[in-house]
Write a protein that holds these residues in place. Structure first.
Motif, short mmCIF file in Angstrom:
data_model
loop_
_atom_site.label_atom_id
_atom_site.label_comp_id
_atom_site.label_asym_id
_atom_site.label_seq_id
_atom_site.Cartn_x
_atom_site.Cartn_y
_atom_site.Cartn_z
N ALA A 109 6.87 5.19 3.85
CA ALA A 109 7.65 4.90 4.91
C ALA A 109 9.06 4.52 4.48
O ALA A 109 9.97 5.06 5.07
CB ALA A 109 7.21 3.74 5.78
N VAL A 110 9.10 3.53 3.35
CA VAL A 110 10.59 3.25 3.10
C VAL A 110 11.08 4.25 2.34
O VAL A 110 12.29 4.20 2.22
CB VAL A 110 10.23 1.81 2.30
N ALA A 111 10.50 5.27 1.56
CA ALA A 111 10.91 6.03 0.83
C ALA A 111 11.58 7.23 1.56
O ALA A 111 12.69 8.04 1.27
CB ALA A 111 10.05 6.89 -0.17
N HIS A 142 0.82 -1.16 0.06
CA HIS A 142 -0.05 -0.05 0.09
C HIS A 142 0.75 1.30 0.20
O HIS A 142 2.06 1.23 0.25
CB HIS A 142 -0.95 -0.05 1.04
N GLY A 143 0.31 2.43 -0.26
CA GLY A 143 1.02 3.51 -0.34
C GLY A 143 1.71 3.97 1.10
O GLY A 143 2.84 4.51 0.73
N ALA A 144 1.39 3.60 2.20
CA ALA A 144 1.96 4.05 3.34
C ALA A 144 3.39 3.36 3.48
O ALA A 144 4.10 3.70 4.12
CB ALA A 144 1.09 3.92 4.55
N LEU A 145 3.18 1.99 2.95
CA LEU A 145 4.56 1.19 2.85
C LEU A 145 5.51 1.98 1.96
O LEU A 145 6.61 1.93 2.53
CB LEU A 145 4.25 -0.03 2.54
N ARG A 164 13.24 -5.79 -2.67
CA ARG A 164 13.19 -5.83 -1.23
C ARG A 164 11.78 -4.77 -0.55
O ARG A 164 11.53 -5.00 0.46
CB ARG A 164 14.45 -5.32 -0.65
N VAL A 165 11.36 -3.87 -1.54
CA VAL A 165 10.22 -3.11 -1.17
C VAL A 165 8.94 -3.62 -1.56
O VAL A 165 8.13 -3.58 -0.76
CB VAL A 165 10.46 -1.66 -1.98
N VAL A 166 8.89 -4.05 -3.11
CA VAL A 166 7.95 -4.73 -3.52
C VAL A 166 8.29 -5.84 -4.53
O VAL A 166 9.32 -5.27 -5.22
CB VAL A 166 6.68 -3.82 -3.83
#
Length: 271
Positions: free
Chosen positions: A147-149, A141-144, A164-166
Motif C-alpha cells: 500500500a505504501v509503495a 505485513h506485506g499488505a502494508l 516512517r514505513v517500518v
C-alpha cells in the motif's frame, strides 16, 4: 551503525541487571553527544526504580515512574553493566549508577549516540512519534508495504529502510532480506506485486529473528552488552561480499550505492 538486532541484543542483555534497581546517581563525563545530555538528568532519575527496559526501533527506553530515559547508540556506541568503581575509558561518557554497586555505562567513541529524558509518554517524543510499526509485530505485513509503495519510483530498498514505513530495518538487514526474497534492491517500489511484498515481509522477520538469536552482526565497533561479538555476520549472504560468489548460484555479488548506502545483491537471484 548498530541496527535493530544489535539494539535488541543489548536490551535483552542489560534488562536483567536493571529491572527493579534503584538509580543512585548519574555521572556525566561528556555531555556533548549527538544532542546534549540533560544537565538535570541525575536530579530527575536519582532515587527512582527502573520499571521497564524497552525498545522502539533503534532507541532503548529506560522507564521509571516519573519519566523515561531514551538511549540511542549512534554509530559506535555500546552499553555495559559494570562495577561502579571500574576505571573509565576516555570514551566512557555516562554512568547510571545503581543501588547494587553496579552501573550502566555508555561508551561512544564517535559521540553520535544520545541520552535524553522525557516526562511524557516516550512514544510522543519527537524522535519516536513518527516511527512506523515494529517489523516483528503483527502491524507489519506485506499488505502494508504494498500500500505504501503505490506510485513510488524510488528503489524498494529505500522504502524498506524508511523508518516512517517500518522501523529498524537498516542497511545490512535490508540487503539480506531482499536477497532472501529474490527482489532486486534497485527495483522501483511501486512496480512490485503484492505477493512479492508478502514474501519480503516474511523474510524481513526471518532475517531479524535469526540476527537477534545470533547476537547481532559484528561490524567494526559493535559488541554485545557483555563485550562479546555478534555472530550473524557468519550468515550474511550478500552484505559486504562484493565480488564473491553468490551462495545460491555462484554469480559474483554486485555492489551499488542506493540512497547513499552501499547495497549488495545478486543479478541472477534477485529480479
Amino acid at each position: 551503525m548498530p541496527e535493530l538486532p544489535e539494539v535488541e541484543t543489548t536490551r535483552r542483555g542489560i534488562e536483567p541487571h536493571l529491572l527493579g534497581r534503584r538509580v543512585v546517581d548519574v555521572v556525566v563525563r561528556q555531555p556533548r553527544l549527538r544532542w546534549p545530555v540533560p544537565g538535570d538528568l541525575g536530579t530527575r532519575i536519582a532515587g527512582r526504580r527502573i520499571e521497564a527496559v524497552g525498545r522502539r526501533g533503534k532507541y532503548l527506553l529506560l522507564r521509571t515512574s516519573v519519566g523515561t530515559a531514551i538511549v540511542h547508540l549512534g554509530m559506535s556506541g555500546s552499553l555495559r553493566v559494570i562495577p561502579q568503581d571500574s576505571p573509565a575509558d576516555r570514551h566512557d561518557h555516562v554512568d547510571i549508577r545503581l543501588d547494587n554497586g553496579r552501573a550502566l555505562r555508555l561508551h561512544d567513541p564517535r559521540r553520535f549516540g544520545a541520552l535524553l529524558w522525557t516526562d511524557a509518554p516516550p512514544e510522543t517524543h519527537p524522535l519516536l512519534a513518527g516511527l512506523g510499526p515494529e517489523p516483528l509485530s503483527e502491524a507489519f505485513h506485506g499488505a502494508l508495504l504494498h500500500a505504501v509503495a503505490q506510485g513510488r519510483r524510488s528503489a524498494v530498498k529505500a522504502l524498506l529502510m524508511d523508518g516512517r514505513v517500518v522501523v529498524g530495518v537498516g542497511n545490512i538487514y535490508a540487503s539480506e532480506s531482499l536477497f532472501r526474497a529474490g527482489i532486486d534492491p534497485r527495483r522501483a517500489a511501486g512496480r512490485i506485486a503484492a505477493a512479492r511484498y508478502d514474501l519480503l515481509a516474511e523474510r524481513v522477520r526471518e532475517v531479524l529473528t535469526e540476527a537477534i538469536a545470533a547476537g547481532g552482526t559484528t561490524l567494526r565497533d559493535f559488541v554485545r552488552e557483555d563485550g562479546r561479538p555478534g555472530y550473524f555476520r557468519m550468515s550474511l549472504n550478500v552484505y559486504g561480499r562484493a565480488g564473491e560468489p553468490c551462495p545460491v548460484c555462484g554469480t559474483a555479488i554486485r555492489e551499488a550505492v542506493l540512497a547513499q548506502r552501499n547495497t549488495f545483491y545478486c543479478t541472477r537471484c534477485q529480479r
